[in-house]
Design an enzyme around this catalytic site. Structure first.
Site, mmCIF file in Angstrom:
data_model
loop_
_atom_site.group_PDB
_atom_site.id
_atom_site.type_symbol
_atom_site.label_atom_id
_atom_site.label_comp_id
_atom_site.label_asym_id
_atom_site.label_seq_id
_atom_site.Cartn_x
_atom_site.Cartn_y
_atom_site.Cartn_z
ATOM 1 N N GLU A 99 -2.830 6.023 6.882
ATOM 2 C CA GLU A 99 -2.886 5.349 8.332
ATOM 3 C C GLU A 99 -1.389 4.731 8.501
ATOM 4 O O GLU A 99 -0.941 3.746 8.073
ATOM 5 C CB GLU A 99 -3.992 4.403 8.528
ATOM 6 N N GLU A 116 -11.213 6.500 6.334
ATOM 7 C CA GLU A 116 -10.839 6.583 4.709
ATOM 8 C C GLU A 116 -11.696 7.636 3.925
ATOM 9 O O GLU A 116 -11.133 8.279 3.240
ATOM 10 C CB GLU A 116 -10.761 5.106 3.937
ATOM 11 N N PHE A 127 -5.274 -1.016 2.663
ATOM 12 C CA PHE A 127 -5.461 -2.096 1.964
ATOM 13 C C PHE A 127 -6.371 -1.833 0.909
ATOM 14 O O PHE A 127 -7.314 -0.977 1.254
ATOM 15 C CB PHE A 127 -6.230 -3.476 2.667
ATOM 16 N N ASP A 132 -8.999 -3.129 -0.260
ATOM 17 C CA ASP A 132 -10.319 -3.451 0.264
ATOM 18 C C ASP A 132 -11.064 -2.594 0.838
ATOM 19 O O ASP A 132 -12.349 -2.110 0.828
ATOM 20 C CB ASP A 132 -10.500 -4.480 0.791
ATOM 21 N N PHE A 133 -10.375 -1.369 1.461
ATOM 22 C CA PHE A 133 -11.067 -0.379 2.295
ATOM 23 C C PHE A 133 -11.693 0.872 1.301
ATOM 24 O O PHE A 133 -11.946 1.747 1.799
ATOM 25 C CB PHE A 133 -10.039 0.182 3.040
ATOM 26 N N HIS A 156 -9.271 -8.555 3.203
ATOM 27 C CA HIS A 156 -8.144 -8.101 2.893
ATOM 28 C C HIS A 156 -7.370 -8.329 1.855
ATOM 29 O O HIS A 156 -6.031 -8.216 1.729
ATOM 30 C CB HIS A 156 -7.244 -7.928 4.176
#
Length: 327
Positions: free
Chosen positions: A29, A60, A83, A85-86, A129
Site C-alpha cells: 500500500e 491485506e 504496519f 499490526d495489520f 499501530h
C-alpha cells in the site's frame, strides 16, 4: 565502508535483488509515488516501473494472497504491510497458506516470499499501530522470522531473506529507520539463523533483538562506569534461532537477562529462557534468569505512558544489577 540509515539499507537490499533477479518484485500500500509510510521505497517506482513496484488496494488478505500465488508459480515477491499490526487482517493467509503449502504438497511447492513490515512502538502511533507480535509467527512451523537491529544487518539479512525459498517475516522496528551505521561498498549477505555479539563482556549476558539491542548497549555503557562488564547478544533471527550462541554466552558469564519490546507475558523471552534451562548452560548459572519486557497492556498514545510501557534503559540496568546481587 560507507554510512547509511537503516531505511536506506533496506531500500538498497530490495533494489539490488530486483536488479539481480527479474522474478523479484515489490508490492504494498502506498509504496509507489508516496514511497511508503516511512519513506523506505523512495525512487523505486521511477527505477523499476509499475509492473515491479505494484500499488495494492487496502486489502491485506487480497495482496498477501496474491503474493503467495505468485510465489508458488515462480516469482519472489516482497510484500510490504504498512504496519505489522495489520498482519491480523491476513493472518489466515500467512499461517494456514504460506507457512504450510510446502508441507501439504510434499515439498513440491515452495513459497519464497518476504513480508516486510514496520513493527513496534515509540512513535506515538497508539495501540493498533505499535505492537510487537513476533512471537505469534515464531510459533508457526514454516515461517522464518527476522528482526535486524542495525543498517548492516538490515541489508544483509534482507538480501538473504529474498533469496530464501521459505516465507520470511521481516520485522523493521520503526524507531530504527533513522539510525545510521556502516556497510561495505561491495555486496554482502548475512546468513539467517546466526546471532551476533554486539558487545563482548564477562559478567552478565543480555540477550535481545531489534530496537532493544541499541538500548541494551546504552545500558551496558552506563554499567561499565560501575565496573560491570555486560555482553550483549543480538539474536537477529528468531526463527531459526541460534541456540548455540545463547548457550555459549550464558556459559561464559553465568548470568542472563533477556530483553524484548514485546509484552513480557508469553513473549519470546520465555523461549530463550527455555533454551537456557534445557541446556548445559543451566548448570553454569550463578543467578536466576531475568526478563525485561513490555507491560501487559495495549500500547498507550500518551508519550510518557508509551515510554513506560516498554523496557527502558533504567529497567535493563536494574535487571543486570539484580542478577549480580542475587547471590
Amino acid at each position: 565502508m560507507r554510512e547509511v540509515t537503516y531505511r536506506e539499507a533496506v531500500r538498497e537490499a530490495m533494489c539490488e535483488e530486483m536488479r539481480r533477479d527479474e522474478s523479484v518484485y515489490f508490492m504494498g500500500e502506498d509504496i509507489g509515488a508516496y514511497c511508503g509510510a516511512f519513506g523506505v521505497s523512495k525512487g523505486m517506482l521511477q527505477e523499476f516501473g509499475e509492473t515491479r513496484v505494484r500499488e495494492t488496494p487496502i486489502s491485506e488478505t487480497a495482496f498477501v494472497g496474491a503474493g503467495i500465488g505468485s510465489a508458488i508459480t515462480g516469482m519472489r515477491p516482497i510484500v510490504e504491510l504498512m504496519f505489522s499490526d495489520f498482519m491480523a487482517v491476513c493472518y489466515d493467509q500467512i499461517i494456514n497458506q504460506a507457512a504450510k503449502m510446502h508441507f501439504m504438497f510434499a515439498g513440491k511447492v515452495q513459497v519464497p516470499m518476504v513480508i516486510r513490515t514496520p513493527s513496534g512502538g515509540g512513535t506515538g502511533a497508539a495501540a493498533q499501530h505499535s505492537q510487537s507480535l513476533e512471537q505469534m509467527y515464531c510459533h508457526v512451523p514454516g515461517l522464518k522470522v527476522v528482526v535486524p537491529s542495525t543498517p548492516y544487518d538490515a541489508k544483509g539479512l534482507l538480501k538473504s531473506s529474498i533469496r530464501d525459498n521459505n516465507t520470511v517475516i521481516f520485522l523493521e522496528q520503526k524507531r530504527l529507520y533513522k539510525e545510521k551505521g556502516e556497510i561495505p561498498e561491495e555486496e554482502y549477505l548475512v546468513p539467517l539463523g546466526k546471532a551476533d555479539i554486539k558487545r563482548p563482556g564477562r559478567d552478565v549476558s543480555v540477550i535481545t533483538y531489534g530496537r532493544m539491542v541499541q538500548m541494551s548497549l546504552q545500558a551496558a555503557a552506563k554499567l561499565a562506569e560501575e565496573g560491570i562488564d555486560v555482553e550483549v547478544l543480538d539474536l537477529r533471527t528468531l526463527s531459526p534461532l541460534d541456540t548455540d550462541a545463547i548457550i555459549a554466552t550464558v556459559k561464559k558469564t553465568g548470568r542472563a537477562v533477556i530483553v524484548h519490546e514485546a509484552v513480557q507475558f508469553a513473549g519470546f523471552g520465555g523461549e530463550i529462557a527455555g533454551v537456557i534451562a534445557d541446556s548445559e548452560a543451566f548448570y553454569r548459572l550463578d543467578a536466576p534468569i531475568k526478563r525485561v519486557g513490555g507491560l501487559y497492556c495495549p500500547v498507550p498514545f500518551n508519550p510518557q505512558l508509551e515510554t513506560q510501557s516498554f523496557p527502558t534503559q533504567e529497567r535493563i540496568e536494574a535487571a543486570v544489577r539484580g542478577t549480580l546481587q542475587a547471590y
